[in-house]
Design an enzyme around this catalytic site. Structure first.
Site, short mmCIF file in Angstrom:
data_model
loop_
_atom_site.label_atom_id
_atom_site.label_comp_id
_atom_site.label_asym_id
_atom_site.label_seq_id
_atom_site.Cartn_x
_atom_site.Cartn_y
_atom_site.Cartn_z
CB CYS A 63 -1.11 5.23 -10.48
SG CYS A 63 -0.76 3.50 -10.90
CG HIS A 121 1.34 1.57 -13.60
ND1 HIS A 121 1.59 1.36 -12.25
CD2 HIS A 121 1.03 0.35 -14.12
CE1 HIS A 121 1.43 0.08 -11.97
NE2 HIS A 121 1.10 -0.55 -13.09
CB CYS A 131 14.42 -1.19 -23.16
SG CYS A 131 15.54 -1.81 -24.43
#
Length: 335
Positions: free
Chosen positions: A125, A138, A153
């Site tokens: 990352c 990520h 969400c």
């Protein structure tokens, strides 16, 4: 810079709008059911007490699980997965991609890593400057790497991952139960208002919308809950369902599938008395997971996991409540 900070601040404020909408709907449903239906419409005292008792149990469990799904911070990789100062400097100074790849491979040999990027390289990352553990991704919204990330969400304004996946599943299940109870108990009074067996009043419109909203959420939540039950049975995340994790032998959607029972235990834990409560009981530490068919000797990315643990693989030892080593974090190989 100031404009960028202002936009981020506005984004954070707007990201709470779905949560506020859900909270308002739930609060209205509480008022409509408790006051308009139970207090102002029902005449049978026993029926009223029974409805209120069951309703409040469902309501409390729904609110508890929703709260935990929202405010449980996503788990992030430990410092062992971050590049040391010297490794980071060596990696950034090197301009040749092939050499950078070899640097990451050398570092990854000290870590319990089985998966690769689609290109076959080590999953690194650039934002967090760390080597991603298996199943870690990520999140651009949370701006951090999340262990066993499932998805971000908007309805909980949080990343669903290793730390709160059980809470998210319980939130869905208690939401469905909440809707089913409301719809089943309201339906007969909806018919009575419709057949004009009860006098027209303000309660009529609350009962009508209670039934409509409960049925609408029940249908949508049932499909979502059913999908996540399938994911648990297969031991996949939403991201892994769309893009299979890559191992040495190539992509394998069933790479982490170790059987239905053990898949279920990974999420809900071994203490069945706590399965229905939003208390963290998931097995492991979120950094490594049992594998279906993969030999450590066949994987050039993985050094000895015991060597990683002996070197202090996490900031804290992974133990259960009695101080024993948690066996769920060990790599398990099944034929």
């Amino acid at each position: 810079m100031a404009l960028s900070r202002g936009l981020k601040c506005c984004q954070r404020i707007f990201s709470w709008i779905p949560v506020v909408i859900i909270s308002c709907v739930v609060l209205w449903s509480y008022y409509a059911y408790v006051f308009e239906l139970c207090f102002f419409t029902l005449r049978n005292t026993l029926e009223k007490v029974a409805y209120l008792l069951v309703f409040h149990v469902c309501f409390v469990m729904f609110c508890w699980t929703y709260w935990k799904a929202i405010f449980t911070p996503p788990s992030t990789p430990t410092k062992k997965f971050q590049l040391s100062y010297s490794d980071k400097e060596r990696y950034e100074m090197e301009e040749r991609p092939d050499v950078q790849k070899q640097i990451l491979i050398h570092i990854a040999k000290k870590l319990p890593i089985f998966t690769r990027a689609q290109s076959g390289a080590i999953r690194f990352c650039d934002h967090c400057q760390l080597i991603k553990p298996d199943r870690c991704h990520h999140c651009s919204v949370c701006e951090t790497c999340v262990l066993k990330m499932d998805h971000h969400c908007p309805w909980v304004n949080n990343c669903v991952g290793f730390s709160n996946y059980k809470f998210f599943l319980l939130f869905l299940s208690y939401s469905i139960l909440y809707c089913v109870f409301i719809a089943s108990t309201v339906f007969q009074y909806f018919l009575k208002f419709w057949m004009e067996e009860l006098p027209n009043s303000r309660a009529k419109f609350h009962v009508l919308f209670l039934l409509f909203v409960a049925l609408m959420f029940f249908v949508s939540l049932t499909f979502l809950f059913g999908y996540h039950c399938w994911l648990v049975a297969k031991n996949r995340s939403t991201l892994e369902a769309f893009s299979a994790p890559v191992f040495q032998n190539g992509p394998d959607r069933n790479g982490f599938n170790v059987g239905f029972r053990r898949n279920l235990l990974q999420v809900f834990g071994e203490d069945r008395k706590l399965w229905l409560f939003p208390v963290f009981t998931s097995l492991g530490d979120g950094h490594c997971f049992p594998l279906r068919t993969l030999s450590e000797s066949q994987n050039p990315l993985l050094g000895s996991e015991e060597r990683w643990r002996d070197g202090g693989g996490s900031d804290e030892d992974t133990t259960d409540g009695e101080g024993n080593n948690d066996p769920s974090v060990n790599i398990v190989i099944e034929s």
